[in-house]
Design a protein around this motif. Sequence first.
Motif, short mmCIF file in Angstrom:
data_model
loop_
_atom_site.label_atom_id
_atom_site.label_comp_id
_atom_site.label_asym_id
_atom_site.label_seq_id
_atom_site.Cartn_x
_atom_site.Cartn_y
_atom_site.Cartn_z
N GLY A 86 0.80 -1.22 0.00
CA GLY A 86 0.00 0.00 0.00
C GLY A 86 0.84 1.27 0.00
N ILE A 87 2.07 1.18 0.48
CA ILE A 87 2.92 2.37 0.60
C ILE A 87 3.65 2.70 -0.69
CG2 ILE A 87 4.97 3.30 1.75
CD1 ILE A 87 4.09 1.77 4.27
N ILE A 88 4.28 1.71 -1.31
CA ILE A 88 5.14 1.97 -2.48
C ILE A 88 4.34 2.57 -3.64
CG2 ILE A 88 6.66 0.93 -4.20
CD1 ILE A 88 7.55 -1.05 -1.95
N PRO A 89 3.21 1.97 -4.06
CA PRO A 89 2.45 2.61 -5.15
C PRO A 89 1.95 4.01 -4.78
CG PRO A 89 1.73 0.36 -4.86
CD PRO A 89 2.62 0.68 -3.70
N ALA A 90 1.64 4.24 -3.50
CA ALA A 90 1.19 5.57 -3.08
C ALA A 90 2.29 6.60 -3.29
CB ALA A 90 0.76 5.54 -1.62
N LEU A 91 3.52 6.21 -3.03
CA LEU A 91 4.64 7.13 -3.23
C LEU A 91 4.91 7.40 -4.70
CD1 LEU A 91 7.05 5.76 -0.47
CD2 LEU A 91 5.57 7.78 -0.35
N LEU A 92 4.53 6.45 -5.56
CA LEU A 92 4.72 6.60 -7.00
C LEU A 92 3.44 7.03 -7.72
CD1 LEU A 92 6.92 3.42 -7.47
CD2 LEU A 92 7.70 5.80 -7.31
N ALA A 93 2.42 7.39 -6.96
CA ALA A 93 1.11 7.76 -7.53
C ALA A 93 1.17 8.93 -8.51
CB ALA A 93 0.11 8.06 -6.41
N PRO A 94 2.01 9.95 -8.30
CA PRO A 94 2.04 11.03 -9.30
C PRO A 94 2.36 10.53 -10.71
CG PRO A 94 3.12 11.75 -7.30
CD PRO A 94 2.84 10.27 -7.14
N TYR A 95 3.20 9.52 -10.83
CA TYR A 95 3.50 8.94 -12.14
C TYR A 95 2.27 8.26 -12.72
CZ TYR A 95 5.40 5.75 -15.61
OH TYR A 95 5.63 5.04 -16.76
N ILE A 96 1.54 7.54 -11.89
CA ILE A 96 0.34 6.83 -12.35
C ILE A 96 -0.76 7.81 -12.73
CG2 ILE A 96 -1.53 5.28 -11.61
CD1 ILE A 96 0.60 3.85 -9.88
N ILE A 114 3.91 -1.49 -10.31
CA ILE A 114 3.56 -2.75 -9.67
C ILE A 114 4.72 -3.74 -9.76
CG2 ILE A 114 2.00 -4.74 -9.81
CD1 ILE A 114 -0.27 -2.75 -10.31
N ALA A 115 5.47 -3.72 -10.87
CA ALA A 115 6.65 -4.59 -10.99
C ALA A 115 7.67 -4.27 -9.88
CB ALA A 115 7.28 -4.45 -12.36
N PHE A 116 7.93 -2.98 -9.69
CA PHE A 116 8.86 -2.56 -8.63
C PHE A 116 8.32 -2.95 -7.25
CE2 PHE A 116 10.24 0.77 -5.60
CZ PHE A 116 11.60 0.47 -5.58
N THR A 117 7.04 -2.70 -7.04
CA THR A 117 6.41 -3.05 -5.76
C THR A 117 6.51 -4.54 -5.50
OG1 THR A 117 4.87 -1.20 -5.98
CG2 THR A 117 4.26 -2.94 -4.44
N ILE A 120 10.04 -5.79 -4.50
CA ILE A 120 10.36 -5.52 -3.09
C ILE A 120 9.52 -6.40 -2.16
CG2 ILE A 120 10.34 -3.75 -1.26
CD1 ILE A 120 12.41 -3.22 -3.47
N THR A 121 8.22 -6.51 -2.44
CA THR A 121 7.30 -7.16 -1.50
C THR A 121 7.17 -8.65 -1.74
OG1 THR A 121 5.37 -6.59 -2.87
CG2 THR A 121 6.00 -5.03 -1.15
N SER A 122 6.50 -9.04 -2.79
CA SER A 122 6.21 -10.45 -3.03
C SER A 122 7.48 -11.26 -3.26
CB SER A 122 5.28 -10.58 -4.24
OG SER A 122 4.98 -11.94 -4.48
N GLN A 123 8.34 -10.78 -4.15
CA GLN A 123 9.57 -11.52 -4.44
C GLN A 123 10.63 -11.35 -3.35
OE1 GLN A 123 8.60 -13.90 -6.86
NE2 GLN A 123 10.80 -13.80 -7.09
N GLY A 124 10.64 -10.21 -2.69
CA GLY A 124 11.65 -9.96 -1.67
C GLY A 124 11.23 -10.37 -0.27
N SER A 149 4.89 -14.31 -9.79
CA SER A 149 4.99 -12.85 -9.67
C SER A 149 4.88 -12.17 -11.03
CB SER A 149 6.29 -12.46 -8.98
OG SER A 149 6.24 -12.81 -7.62
N LEU A 150 5.48 -12.75 -12.05
CA LEU A 150 5.39 -12.16 -13.39
C LEU A 150 3.95 -12.17 -13.89
CD1 LEU A 150 8.60 -13.66 -15.01
CD2 LEU A 150 8.22 -11.28 -14.30
N PHE A 151 3.27 -13.28 -13.69
CA PHE A 151 1.86 -13.38 -14.09
C PHE A 151 1.00 -12.37 -13.31
CE2 PHE A 151 -2.36 -15.20 -13.13
CZ PHE A 151 -2.90 -15.18 -14.42
N LEU A 152 1.19 -12.32 -11.99
CA LEU A 152 0.38 -11.43 -11.16
C LEU A 152 0.72 -9.96 -11.39
CD1 LEU A 152 0.08 -13.42 -7.83
CD2 LEU A 152 -1.68 -13.01 -9.57
N CYS A 153 1.95 -9.66 -11.74
CA CYS A 153 2.33 -8.28 -12.04
C CYS A 153 1.50 -7.77 -13.21
CB CYS A 153 3.82 -8.21 -12.36
SG CYS A 153 4.36 -6.57 -12.84
N THR A 154 1.41 -8.57 -14.25
CA THR A 154 0.62 -8.18 -15.43
C THR A 154 -0.87 -8.12 -15.10
OG1 THR A 154 2.26 -9.28 -16.79
CG2 THR A 154 0.17 -8.76 -17.83
N THR A 155 -1.36 -9.14 -14.41
CA THR A 155 -2.78 -9.20 -14.05
C THR A 155 -3.17 -8.05 -13.14
OG1 THR A 155 -2.69 -11.61 -14.23
CG2 THR A 155 -4.57 -10.67 -13.06
#
Length: 175
Positions: A86-96, A114-117, A120-124, A149-155
């Motif tokens: 919930g934090i990482i995408p919020a910090l990148l929200a201006p780009y979105i 979401i790939a970056f998120t 860090i989160t799911s894969q890390g 993770s690759l499938f869910l990133c796209t989905t």
Amino acid sequence: MNHFSPRTLALSGVLIALNVVLSRLVSIPLGTTLRISVAQVPVILAGIWFGPLIGGLTGMIGDMIGTAINGYAPNPFILVSATCVGIIPALLAPYIRKNAANSFYRFLRFLPVIAFTMLITSQGLTTLGLSVMYGMPFEATFLTRLPQSLFLCTTNSCLCALIYDRVRAEQFDLA
């Protein structure tokens, strides 16, 4: 914007409930360390719509409720991972939020965020938590979880783009 207004709390409560239902009831388990679920979508949107504080709390509370439903204690690594969703995408929200002509272009904005998120989160963090919990080597667990993770990133990117373009933050006075 008041982060804890009744309207914000009600909407974030709905997103927490969606997260719990999607993660615990509408998911496909594939062994002990894999699960196909779009439960991150409500948490990501909570972060983008309400900011990093509410987004992080949405992920954290959703994970805590989910673990209580399943009858086990929260894993600290997975709890931090759920919070960061919930934090990482919020910090990148201006780009979105930059103008996009349609949902496809919005998807192209969500995809790297979401790939970056997820890296860090799911894969890390989640992979680390699972490898500690089950005593499995981190590298092997990481590689096993990579296709998921690759499938869910796209989905997740596709779902977030579609929902974001149909439920505008302005409709809720969230911007």
